[in-house]
Design an enzyme around this catalytic site. Sequence first.
Site, short mmCIF file in Angstrom:
data_model
loop_
_atom_site.label_atom_id
_atom_site.label_comp_id
_atom_site.label_asym_id
_atom_site.label_seq_id
_atom_site.Cartn_x
_atom_site.Cartn_y
_atom_site.Cartn_z
N GLN A 63 -9.32 9.05 16.89
CA GLN A 63 -8.98 7.65 17.16
C GLN A 63 -8.03 7.46 18.35
OE1 GLN A 63 -9.52 8.71 14.31
NE2 GLN A 63 -11.17 7.38 13.21
N ASP A 106 2.40 18.20 12.08
CA ASP A 106 1.26 18.87 10.73
C ASP A 106 -0.04 18.50 11.57
OD1 ASP A 106 1.13 19.22 7.72
OD2 ASP A 106 -0.32 17.92 8.45
N TYR A 126 -9.45 18.83 10.92
CA TYR A 126 -8.95 17.22 11.62
C TYR A 126 -10.00 17.22 12.96
CZ TYR A 126 -5.22 16.70 8.53
OH TYR A 126 -4.38 16.52 7.38
N SER A 161 -1.45 22.60 -0.45
CA SER A 161 -1.75 21.26 -0.44
C SER A 161 -2.69 20.93 -1.52
CB SER A 161 -2.32 20.83 0.82
OG SER A 161 -2.48 19.65 1.05
N SER A 219 0.25 10.70 3.04
CA SER A 219 -0.23 9.17 2.67
C SER A 219 0.86 8.25 2.13
CB SER A 219 -1.41 9.17 1.92
OG SER A 219 -2.19 8.15 2.02
N PRO A 220 1.87 8.15 2.63
CA PRO A 220 3.02 7.12 2.04
C PRO A 220 2.75 5.90 2.20
CG PRO A 220 3.65 8.00 4.26
CD PRO A 220 2.54 8.84 3.91
N LYS A 258 -1.91 -5.25 5.17
CA LYS A 258 -2.86 -5.59 6.13
C LYS A 258 -4.28 -6.21 5.70
CE LYS A 258 -4.69 -1.41 7.93
NZ LYS A 258 -4.45 -0.45 9.20
N GLY A 296 1.41 9.79 10.07
CA GLY A 296 0.42 9.68 10.95
C GLY A 296 -0.18 8.45 11.42
N GLN A 334 2.92 2.43 16.13
CA GLN A 334 2.95 2.99 14.71
C GLN A 334 3.96 3.95 14.50
OE1 GLN A 334 -1.13 4.04 13.62
NE2 GLN A 334 -1.65 1.95 13.52
#
Length: 344
Positions: free
Chosen positions: A27, A49, A54, A150, A205-206, A215, A282, A288
């Site tokens: 994206q 990271d 990915y 992880s 993923s905070p 949103k 991320g 962002q």
Amino acid sequence: MVDYRNLGRSGLKVPPLALGTMMFGGQTDEATAHRIVAKARAQGFTFIDTADVYHRGASERVVGSAIRGDRDAWVLATKFANPMGEGPNSRGISRKWIVEAVENSLRRLGTDYIDIAYIHRAPFDAPLDEAVRAIADLIRAGKLRYFGVSNFTGWRIAEIVHLADAHGIDRPVASQPLYNIVDCKAEVEQLPAAGHYGIGVVSYSPLARGVLTGKYVPGAAPAPDSRAGRADRRILETEWRPESLAIAQEIQRHAAARGISAADFALAWVLNNRLVTAAIAGPRTEEQWDAYVRALDYRFTAEDEALVDRLVSTGNASTPGYNDPGHPVEGRVPRIPAGGPVPD
């Protein structure tokens, strides 16, 4: 001034934000990714990271090209273990695959060493001892500086620590759990285990895959360009839950009264835990990334902490009984397989 801190008991210094690159090569186009990386570098956020999986290696290639001019200034982390091909040996934690995966990552990244290589997910069908021995050889060969884990549960963190000690290499330098306001289950074992063994925590993923930005409105269709609107599999099977959407709206109202965004509040909450060293941010866009950095200016209060405690019980997810299907619970092994005969 960036607040650098030691990663676990190591001498490695990292900032409180790691630049997550899951969107790079997908994206986020390469030109935008390069601008984000350059901005982060100028601001002092030199922890980046990525992962082999990915966008099938595209993220690593973009990251490698973006940091090539000053590679040694960066703490570069990547991951292995998820499937990268159809064959049974193009995934997992066998010696064969670990060596191949690291060599492939080095080539895509355009570097001769990786600072931190994470085992991306806990193996259910392979011994950890083989993995630790392979990692030890790669560290001694100079291809890895450190390793991490992880999505490891507390007992697996303990096991890999003991194996590292037995093989004469440093313990994992970092543990990377999922951790946010609407999924606090890492507080039960993962965070205390990391703290006990001197392992840094770099949580991911905070913002709960965007849910905690506020949103998404309960009962309304998501925007077509959002992760939920694109029917992203992981958000739909994890954070796309009515309870989480409702909590995000309450957090948004609370944050607005303090002059900040819901995203600012959510990230600040994660970093208000002393057991967390850094959080992975991320971004898909430069804006962002700017928002993630801005969130570091907010100072959490006792009232803020009390609000979250009221919304989600410590150590729990927002939805009672919720389990992530991507990381199944292992403690129930029926003697009779599902669909098998029912005893009298």
